[in-house]
Design an enzyme around this catalytic site. Structure first.
Site, mmCIF file in Angstrom:
data_model
loop_
_atom_site.group_PDB
_atom_site.id
_atom_site.type_symbol
_atom_site.label_atom_id
_atom_site.label_comp_id
_atom_site.label_asym_id
_atom_site.label_seq_id
_atom_site.Cartn_x
_atom_site.Cartn_y
_atom_site.Cartn_z
ATOM 1 N N HIS A 127 -7.351 6.457 3.320
ATOM 2 C CA HIS A 127 -6.199 7.047 2.951
ATOM 3 C C HIS A 127 -5.108 7.232 4.478
ATOM 4 O O HIS A 127 -5.534 7.218 5.335
ATOM 5 C CB HIS A 127 -6.417 8.330 2.544
ATOM 6 C CG HIS A 127 -7.098 9.203 3.570
ATOM 7 N ND1 HIS A 127 -6.452 9.807 4.511
ATOM 8 C CD2 HIS A 127 -8.223 9.596 3.610
ATOM 9 C CE1 HIS A 127 -7.290 10.714 5.279
ATOM 10 N NE2 HIS A 127 -8.645 10.380 4.816
ATOM 11 N N ASP A 128 -3.912 6.729 3.770
ATOM 12 C CA ASP A 128 -2.787 7.001 4.669
ATOM 13 C C ASP A 128 -2.777 6.065 5.828
ATOM 14 O O ASP A 128 -2.174 6.153 6.715
ATOM 15 C CB ASP A 128 -3.012 8.395 5.489
ATOM 16 C CG ASP A 128 -2.601 9.485 4.428
ATOM 17 O OD1 ASP A 128 -1.767 9.759 3.780
ATOM 18 O OD2 ASP A 128 -3.841 10.108 4.471
ATOM 19 N N GLY A 145 -9.020 6.491 7.746
ATOM 20 C CA GLY A 145 -7.800 7.117 7.349
ATOM 21 C C GLY A 145 -6.860 7.347 8.407
ATOM 22 O O GLY A 145 -7.147 7.539 9.737
#
Length: 274
Positions: A127-128, A145
């Site tokens: 994520h991100d 992430g």
């Protein structure tokens, strides 16, 4: 006009396409693929069988999504399900079988993949994360992430990048290599948290001039081989070589690092914190 339902002969009858999805007219979707929620898929894309794409997600043009790939699912985060976040993928990417890419958390709001990247079987992007253009991520590589991969970097098989780490332009991590710190542009990292030299093959393939490569050799020597602190080494590099654009990029990346960078593998076993 874009399609919102599976009403094209290019879409296999067993595919499941959400009414919220918007597909360009020439998108191909294979058997048992799933496109769920608000997913936008641009012209020329091919989605192979059993792939799963979950929105909110934007997929640019001319992307290939391999069998069983899973894109846009919720982040692996204990407290942030990423309910209002998204995954954004640019143009011309090859995303092979069983690759997983999660959408962002509320911290950044999105995971972003650039253009012309080649993601091989079973790699994972958390994520991100931000992946630039022209990167190669080999089978089984793991990207945590909030990590950032700049243009043209290479992660070899089963490499691992810890969360929040930045990998500089045209840097390379060797097979099974891993890092908990930033990896400056143009260098080669092998093993655990150990830089082993410049990515000379990558620099030559990218068309770097002999002058630029020699200047980066000198910068590498000053930083990693002369026993200087990071501050004094960067000052010396800037004074001697700062007029060369590639060296300036190298220095700027290191100055911006909040995690620090790894020592050289053969630096007399002295693992200073850079």
């Amino acid at each position: 006009m874009p399609m919102t339902l599976a009403d094209s002969e290019l879409i296999h009858p067993t595919a499941v396409i959400s009414a919220e999805a918007v597909l360009a007219p020439d998108v191909q979707v294979g058997p048992f693929a799933i496109v769920e929620g608000p997913v936008s898929i641009g012209p020329g894309c091919v989605i192979e069988g059993h792939a799963c794409l979950t929105g909110p997600m934007e997929l640019g043009r001319d992307n290939f999504i391999g069998h069983g790939a899973v894109l846009g699912k919720a982040p692996q985060h204990r407290r942030d399900p990423g309910d209002s976040t998204r995954l954004v993928v640019g143009d011309g990417n090859v995303i092979r079988e069983y690759v997983t890419i999660h959408r962002g958390t509320s911290a950044r709001g999105e995971t972003r993949i650039g253009q012309r990247n080649y993601l091989m079987i079973g790699c994972h992007i958390g994520h991100d994360a931000i992946v630039g253009d022209g990167c190669t991520i080999v089978n089984g590589a793991l990207i945590g992430g909030h990590a950032e991969l700049q243009d043209g970097c290479i992660l070899s098989a089963h490499a691992a990048v810890q969360q929040h780490v930045r990998i500089g332009r045209l840097a390379m991590i060797g097979g099974l290599g891993s890092t908990t710190k930033d990896v400056p542009p143009f260098v080669l990292l092998q093993g655990y948290n150990a830089v082993s030299g410049l990515n000379l093959v990558g620099l030559r393939r990218a068309g770097f001039s002999v002058k630029a490569i020699n200047a980066l050799r000198d910068a590498y020597r000053i930083l990693y081989k002369e026993g200087r602190t990071r501050t004094t080494a960067l000052e010396r590099i800037e004074a001697d070589l700062g007029h060369i654009a590639e060296v300036s990029e190298f220095v700027s990346f290191i100055r911006q690092s909040s995690l620090g960078i790894n020592p050289a593998r053969d630096a007399d076993r002295i693992h200073r914190t850079f």
